[in-house]
Design a protein around this motif. Structure first.
Motif, PDB file in Angstrom:
ATOM      1  N   PRO A   1       0.797  -1.144   0.643  1.00  0.00           N
ATOM      2  CA  PRO A   1       0.171   0.080   0.071  1.00  0.00           C
ATOM      3  C   PRO A   1       0.631   0.770  -0.552  1.00  0.00           C
ATOM      4  O   PRO A   1       1.943   1.115   0.539  1.00  0.00           O
ATOM      5  N   ALA A   2       0.303   2.064  -1.052  1.00  0.00           N
ATOM      6  CA  ALA A   2       0.902   3.361  -0.668  1.00  0.00           C
ATOM      7  C   ALA A   2       0.082   4.196  -0.051  1.00  0.00           C
ATOM      8  O   ALA A   2      -0.406   5.825  -0.237  1.00  0.00           O
ATOM      9  N   ASP A   3       0.365   4.768   1.617  1.00  0.00           N
ATOM     10  CA  ASP A   3      -0.588   5.108   2.751  1.00  0.00           C
ATOM     11  C   ASP A   3      -0.234   6.775   1.611  1.00  0.00           C
ATOM     12  O   ASP A   3      -1.749   7.169   1.599  1.00  0.00           O
ATOM     13  N   SER A   4       0.439   7.657   1.338  1.00  0.00           N
ATOM     14  CA  SER A   4       0.190   8.820   1.469  1.00  0.00           C
ATOM     15  C   SER A   4       1.303   8.872   0.075  1.00  0.00           C
ATOM     16  O   SER A   4       1.518  10.320  -0.089  1.00  0.00           O
ATOM     17  N   GLY A   5       0.826   8.092  -0.730  1.00  0.00           N
ATOM     18  CA  GLY A   5       1.529   7.719  -2.177  1.00  0.00           C
ATOM     19  C   GLY A   5       0.975   8.697  -3.123  1.00  0.00           C
ATOM     20  O   GLY A   5       0.248   8.170  -4.102  1.00  0.00           O
ATOM     21  N   TYR A   6       0.686  10.003  -3.356  1.00  0.00           N
ATOM     22  CA  TYR A   6      -0.458  10.563  -4.049  1.00  0.00           C
ATOM     23  C   TYR A   6      -0.063  10.317  -5.306  1.00  0.00           C
ATOM     24  O   TYR A   6      -0.808  10.261  -6.065  1.00  0.00           O
ATOM     25  N   GLU A   7       1.327  10.903  -5.592  1.00  0.00           N
ATOM     26  CA  GLU A   7       1.210  10.429  -7.526  1.00  0.00           C
ATOM     27  C   GLU A   7       1.687   8.970  -7.377  1.00  0.00           C
ATOM     28  O   GLU A   7       1.087   8.444  -8.450  1.00  0.00           O
ATOM     29  N   ALA A   8       1.769   7.960  -6.667  1.00  0.00           N
ATOM     30  CA  ALA A   8       1.487   6.518  -7.150  1.00  0.00           C
ATOM     31  C   ALA A   8       0.089   6.628  -7.534  1.00  0.00           C
ATOM     32  O   ALA A   8      -0.860   5.437  -7.438  1.00  0.00           O
ATOM     33  N   ALA A   9      -1.456   7.006  -6.523  1.00  0.00           N
ATOM     34  CA  ALA A   9      -2.026   6.717  -6.643  1.00  0.00           C
ATOM     35  C   ALA A   9      -2.443   7.216  -8.061  1.00  0.00           C
ATOM     36  O   ALA A   9      -3.797   6.575  -8.821  1.00  0.00           O
ATOM     37  N   ALA A  10      -2.201   8.767  -8.427  1.00  0.00           N
ATOM     38  CA  ALA A  10      -2.300   9.030  -9.539  1.00  0.00           C
ATOM     39  C   ALA A  10      -1.899   8.656 -10.813  1.00  0.00           C
ATOM     40  O   ALA A  10      -2.777   7.889 -11.756  1.00  0.00           O
ATOM     41  N   ARG A  11      -0.198   7.279 -10.861  1.00  0.00           N
ATOM     42  CA  ARG A  11      -0.601   6.995 -11.191  1.00  0.00           C
ATOM     43  C   ARG A  11      -1.066   5.514 -11.682  1.00  0.00           C
ATOM     44  O   ARG A  11      -1.159   5.203 -12.948  1.00  0.00           O
ATOM     45  N   LEU A  12      -1.912   5.015 -10.358  1.00  0.00           N
ATOM     46  CA  LEU A  12      -2.513   3.852 -10.722  1.00  0.00           C
ATOM     47  C   LEU A  12      -3.503   3.896 -11.357  1.00  0.00           C
ATOM     48  O   LEU A  12      -3.681   2.690 -11.730  1.00  0.00           O
ATOM     49  N   LEU A  13      -3.960   5.028 -10.909  1.00  0.00           N
ATOM     50  CA  LEU A  13      -5.850   5.017 -11.491  1.00  0.00           C
ATOM     51  C   LEU A  13      -6.110   4.712 -13.337  1.00  0.00           C
ATOM     52  O   LEU A  13      -6.208   4.302 -14.100  1.00  0.00           O
ATOM     53  N   LYS A  14      -4.607   6.329 -14.026  1.00  0.00           N
ATOM     54  CA  LYS A  14      -4.619   6.435 -14.533  1.00  0.00           C
ATOM     55  C   LYS A  14      -4.085   5.575 -15.447  1.00  0.00           C
ATOM     56  O   LYS A  14      -4.460   4.648 -16.719  1.00  0.00           O
ATOM     57  N   ARG A  15      -4.070   4.259 -14.672  1.00  0.00           N
ATOM     58  CA  ARG A  15      -3.069   2.846 -15.624  1.00  0.00           C
ATOM     59  C   ARG A  15      -3.896   2.479 -16.396  1.00  0.00           C
ATOM     60  O   ARG A  15      -4.327   1.857 -16.687  1.00  0.00           O
ATOM     61  N   LEU A  16      -5.044   2.029 -14.802  1.00  0.00           N
ATOM     62  CA  LEU A  16      -6.153   1.407 -14.997  1.00  0.00           C
ATOM     63  C   LEU A  16      -6.826   1.655 -16.362  1.00  0.00           C
ATOM     64  O   LEU A  16      -7.771   0.852 -16.751  1.00  0.00           O
ATOM     65  N   HIS A  17      -6.972   2.361 -16.272  1.00  0.00           N
ATOM     66  CA  HIS A  17      -7.855   3.325 -17.742  1.00  0.00           C
ATOM     67  C   HIS A  17      -6.988   3.196 -18.614  1.00  0.00           C
ATOM     68  O   HIS A  17      -7.616   3.100 -19.775  1.00  0.00           O
TER      69      HIS A  17
END
Length: 380
Positions: free
Chosen positions: A239-255
């Motif tokens: 888990p990326a607890d405070s990984g804001y960049e990781a969150a953006a990267r992951l969700l964009k990749r899923l799409h």
């Protein structure tokens, strides 16, 4: 050699899934989808697979995700109320990128509705039923042959793109019996999930290349660590607890992994006059009536074309825009009070008229033709 059989739509879905390599099914009986479970309970043991009768649809969805984690192609089937119960675990499967297939044989709702009667009321739920931003792939058959073919396609797409894939059937297509051509097993294109060629020390469960689809670890081989987390996570799976960049990267990749392959997973058919003044856009059982309505309109001197959408999500916007270029009027018959018509209106600069019915009976060819004539005649 290919085989010709007289088959029910629900049976065709089950046989298509088996042909594509599905070897695990978990489900709970529900009208009008129960025949899929019944066929799978008989056929899976014959091919070395496993069938599990679950206590409810929530557990059914969880079970097929778990089976997929273990490396087995998996599927479940349900109808409206059960589909609602599956939404949380559908979102989970999307987040952890576990391939699986969910068949929804639509009936009248909401709630228990009319269990034995057809409808097309779950189209927007298929897209927006789960919370969060996640992509959706949904295929929609109109014939028993398409039920078989799209079952194969759904399994292949889910394995290739590591995502849940929905089949939006309906009570008419599910219970209809028609001739089906079953291709020889050697002729069926089967896609098996990609396994990494990296060593265990180099492997990361959610690291991807240009296609944005992560590779699986080899199942049963020592040394590989495969961490699955439904939180926003790093490529390591943790888990990326405070990984804001990781969150953006992951969700964009899923799409992006869906967008990159959108053309390959967009299926449709056209019938009638390419230069017709009327364009009818339909899907599922309603497309069958719309096809017959073309002949009724021709008798009235109205030149019309039918665009049958077989992929509903991701929405085939380019296909709709191109089909509407030469039309003066666009009609969208649906067995609901207006769902996919909203997407058509967004992607079409022509007048778009909904033809809607939600009483548990099918839209007939005559009803569609009459609705078209009423609008076209009023504007003549």
């Amino acid at each position: 050699m290919s085989e010709i059989r007289f088959m029910q739509g629900n049976e065709a879905v089950a046989e298509g899934a088996l042909a594509a390599g599905v070897r695990f099914f978990a489900g709970y009986p529900i009208t009008p989808a129960s025949e899929i479970s019944e066929v799978m309970s008989i056929r899976l043991p014959m091919v070395g697979g496993s069938y599990m009768q679950m206590e409810d649809e929530l557990a059914s969805m969880a079970a097929i995700v778990g089976s997929s984690m273990g490396g087995v192609k998996a599927m479940t089937a349900t109808s409206g109320p059960g589909f609602s119960l599956m939404q949380e675990n559908l979102g989970y499967a999307s987040m952890v990128e576990m391939p699986c297939v969910v068949v929804n044989v639509m009936r009248v709702g909401p709630a228990s509705g009319m269990p034995t009667h057809p409808a097309q009321g779950d189209v927007m739920q298929a897209r927006w039923g789960t919370h969060g931003d996640r992509p959706v792939v949904a295929l929609c058959p109109a014939t028993v042959q398409e039920a078989y073919d799209f079952s194969v396609e759904a399994v292949n797409i889910s394995e290739r793109l590591r995502t849940p894939v929905l089949i939006l059937s309906d009570a008419i297509v599910g219970h209809l019996k028609e001739k089906v051509v079953l291709p020889d097993a050697k002729e069926i294109k089967i896609y098996n999930r990609k396994v990494t060629d990296k060593s265990s020390s180099q492997y990361k469960p959610y690291e991807t290349g240009e296609d944005c689809v992560p590779d699986f670890a080899p199942r049963g081989e020592g040394g590989y660590r495969y961490h699955v987390c439904s939180n926003v996570h790093y490529e390591s799976g943790y888990p990326a607890d405070s990984g804001y960049e990781a969150a953006a990267r992951l969700l964009k990749r899923l799409h992006k992994k869906i967008d990159l392959h959108k053309d390959e997973i967009t299926f449709y058919k056209t019938f009638g006059k390419d230069d017709g003044e009327v364009l009818i856009i339909a899907y599922g059982c309603t497309a069958r009536s719309a096809k017959d309505a073309l002949g009724l309109l021709a008798q009235k001197g109205v030149s019309a074309k039918l665009l049958q959408l077989q992929t509903l999500w991701p929405f085939p916007d380019t296909v709709v825009k191109q089909a509407a270029v030469k039309a003066k009027y666009v009609f969208m018959p649906e067995m609901n009070l207006g769902q996919l018509v909203s997407e058509v209106r967004i992607n079409c600069d022509r007048p778009v008229f909904g033809i809607n019915k939600a009483d548990g009976t099918a839209l007939s060819p005559q009803e569609i033709a009459d609705a078209v004539m009423k609008e076209v005649g009023a504007r003549a």
